[in-house]
Design an enzyme around this catalytic site. Structure first.
Site, PDB file in Angstrom:
ATOM      1  N   THR A 198      33.525  49.758  37.229  1.00  0.00           N
ATOM      2  CA  THR A 198      32.675  48.973  38.129  1.00  0.00           C
ATOM      3  C   THR A 198      32.688  49.513  39.550  1.00  0.00           C
ATOM      4  O   THR A 198      31.644  49.693  40.179  1.00  0.00           O
ATOM      5  CB  THR A 198      33.118  47.503  38.124  1.00  0.00           C
ATOM      6  OG1 THR A 198      33.050  46.989  36.788  1.00  0.00           O
ATOM      7  CG2 THR A 198      32.224  46.662  39.017  1.00  0.00           C
ATOM      8  N   GLN A 255      28.066  46.360  34.358  1.00  0.00           N
ATOM      9  CA  GLN A 255      28.359  46.189  35.777  1.00  0.00           C
ATOM     10  C   GLN A 255      27.740  47.350  36.560  1.00  0.00           C
ATOM     11  O   GLN A 255      27.957  48.523  36.225  1.00  0.00           O
ATOM     12  CB  GLN A 255      29.871  46.143  36.016  1.00  0.00           C
ATOM     13  CG  GLN A 255      30.563  44.983  35.324  1.00  0.00           C
ATOM     14  CD  GLN A 255      31.050  45.311  33.926  1.00  0.00           C
ATOM     15  OE1 GLN A 255      30.591  46.256  33.300  1.00  0.00           O
ATOM     16  NE2 GLN A 255      31.992  44.524  33.439  1.00  0.00           N
ATOM     17  N   ASP A 315      27.945  37.125  38.245  1.00  0.00           N
ATOM     18  CA  ASP A 315      28.993  37.443  39.220  1.00  0.00           C
ATOM     19  C   ASP A 315      28.465  38.388  40.291  1.00  0.00           C
ATOM     20  O   ASP A 315      29.134  39.357  40.677  1.00  0.00           O
ATOM     21  CB  ASP A 315      30.201  38.080  38.518  1.00  0.00           C
ATOM     22  CG  ASP A 315      30.800  37.183  37.444  1.00  0.00           C
ATOM     23  OD1 ASP A 315      30.612  35.962  37.508  1.00  0.00           O
ATOM     24  OD2 ASP A 315      31.451  37.717  36.525  1.00  0.00           O
ATOM     25  N   ARG A 324      33.050  31.394  39.878  1.00  0.00           N
ATOM     26  CA  ARG A 324      34.063  31.532  38.827  1.00  0.00           C
ATOM     27  C   ARG A 324      35.383  31.974  39.457  1.00  0.00           C
ATOM     28  O   ARG A 324      35.404  32.723  40.437  1.00  0.00           O
ATOM     29  CB  ARG A 324      33.639  32.572  37.792  1.00  0.00           C
ATOM     30  CG  ARG A 324      32.398  32.199  37.032  1.00  0.00           C
ATOM     31  CD  ARG A 324      32.427  32.823  35.635  1.00  0.00           C
ATOM     32  NE  ARG A 324      32.346  34.269  35.631  1.00  0.00           N
ATOM     33  CZ  ARG A 324      32.744  35.031  34.607  1.00  0.00           C
ATOM     34  NH1 ARG A 324      33.286  34.474  33.539  1.00  0.00           N
ATOM     35  NH2 ARG A 324      32.602  36.344  34.657  1.00  0.00           N
ATOM     36  N   TRP A 338      37.927  34.217  39.559  1.00  0.00           N
ATOM     37  CA  TRP A 338      38.400  35.542  39.156  1.00  0.00           C
ATOM     38  C   TRP A 338      39.897  35.690  39.428  1.00  0.00           C
ATOM     39  O   TRP A 338      40.613  36.379  38.720  1.00  0.00           O
ATOM     40  CB  TRP A 338      37.594  36.600  39.918  1.00  0.00           C
ATOM     41  CG  TRP A 338      37.791  38.003  39.440  1.00  0.00           C
ATOM     42  CD1 TRP A 338      38.355  38.412  38.273  1.00  0.00           C
ATOM     43  CD2 TRP A 338      37.414  39.200  40.135  1.00  0.00           C
ATOM     44  NE1 TRP A 338      38.345  39.792  38.191  1.00  0.00           N
ATOM     45  CE2 TRP A 338      37.776  40.292  39.321  1.00  0.00           C
ATOM     46  CE3 TRP A 338      36.800  39.447  41.360  1.00  0.00           C
ATOM     47  CZ2 TRP A 338      37.551  41.617  39.704  1.00  0.00           C
ATOM     48  CZ3 TRP A 338      36.570  40.754  41.731  1.00  0.00           C
ATOM     49  CH2 TRP A 338      36.950  41.828  40.914  1.00  0.00           C
TER      50      TRP A 338
END
Length: 330
Positions: free
Chosen positions: A113, A147, A191, A248, A250
């Site tokens: 990523t 990603q 995300d 979220r 992480w």
């Protein structure tokens, strides 16, 4: 701190189109990027390469309109750099590339990523105004390695003004440092704002596209970290079927706060996700304060999220949240 340790409005503009290429001491102030060959460089990376290592003074890279198809890296050794386009037409100046996490490097290893970013900024005191950062990879259901980062920013004390960040999954890697995003547009599906930074997003637009899932994935691993994403007076719109999560967890101590924002979007009733780790429900801070719009209904919210009081929200509401007195003069 010396003068150069502050970011001012002057660092975000080129006065009236007149290009002062040198300052009084004879140092080059502005590098012009022009695809027609009339500037100093044809590419943005070539302009960055012209910046001296350990540069002690503000140096502006004035990028004329065009699509710049390239990967760009501003290393940590080149602070005080500005990317300047036209703040009223950020769509006219685009830096775009098309790497995804599953792409292979020259050794046959997946780039992952972080290395998928179209533009990487590791330098402190970076500024951008009127620039579009884009990763053209689109999310594909069922595929792995989707990603695809448009911008990865890990330098400290940076301002991004009237700029756009376009992508799908993992658009903006707000990795580390303290950042101010002002009147920007961030687009994505999953995300699409993520990282460990302490960042204030003020009067920004978050555009949710495609098979959407979650907006923010903040990674704060310990209670001693200072990473938080604060969204103030923002507008969130778009979205696919079924609604989205506002954030979220992480990290174990993830922190995301929305204040005074227009949630013009379908939000999943619970609002927030613990990343499949219920223990994080006891340590995260996911808060909302005086938001409005159809997504602001908290009647079905996860019990471990918070409707903040004014006292609880106050630390996240303005520039004091990012210690602006120490490095901003806007």
């Amino acid at each position: 701190m010396g003068f150069s340790s502050y970011i001012s409005w002057d660092d975000l503009k080129v006065e009236g189109g007149k290009l002062e290429t040198q300052n009084a001491a004879g140092r080059k102030r502005i590098i012009v990027v022009d695809q027609t060959g009339k500037g100093d460089c044809l590419t943005v990376q070539a302009a960055v390469d012209m910046v001296p290592h350990h540069n002690p003074h503000r140096l502006k890279i004035y990028i004329l309109p065009g699509l710049y198809s390239e990967k760009v890296n501003v290393p940590a050794s080149k602070p005080y750099v500005s990317f300047i386009g036209d703040p009223e037409r950020a769509e006219a100046t685009v830096i775009a590339w098309h790497n995804r996490a599953s792409d292979l490097d020259e050794n046959g290893d997946e780039i992952g990523t972080f290395r998928s970013a179209s533009v990487t900024v590791e330098a402190d005191y970076f500024c951008a105004a009127g620039i579009t950062f884009q990763n053209t990879v689109q999310f594909s259901a069922g595929a792995r390695g989707n990603q695809a980062v448009a911008l990865r920013i890990s330098g400290d004390n940076s301002v991004l003004y009237k700029s756009r960040f376009l992508g799908s999954q993992d658009t903006l890697l707000d990795e580390s440092g303290t950042h101010f995003f002002y009147k920007c547009l961030v687009q994505g599906s999953i995300d699409f704002i993520f990282g460990s930074a302490r960042s204030l997003y003020m009067e920004c637009t978050l555009s949710v596209i495609g098979e959407s899932f979650a907006i923010a994935a903040q990674r704060r691993e310990t209670d001693n970290d200072d990473g938080v994403f604060s969204f103030v007076n923002c507008t969130i719109h778009g979205g696919g079927g079924g609604g989205v999560f506002l954030g979220r967890a992480w990290g174990d101590y993830s922190r995301v706060v929305y204040s005074y924002s227009e949630l013009d979007i379908d939000v999943k009733p619970q609002g927030w996700d613990d990343w499949g780790k219920p223990s994080r429900q006891k340590t995260v801070l996911f808060g909302e304060y005086k938001c409005r719009g159809k997504g602001a209904d908290r009647s079905g919210r996860a019990a471990w999220s918070k409707a903040l009081t004014h006292h609880e929200a106050q630390p996240y509401l303005d520039l004091t949240f990012i210690a602006a007195r120490q490095w901003l003069r806007l």
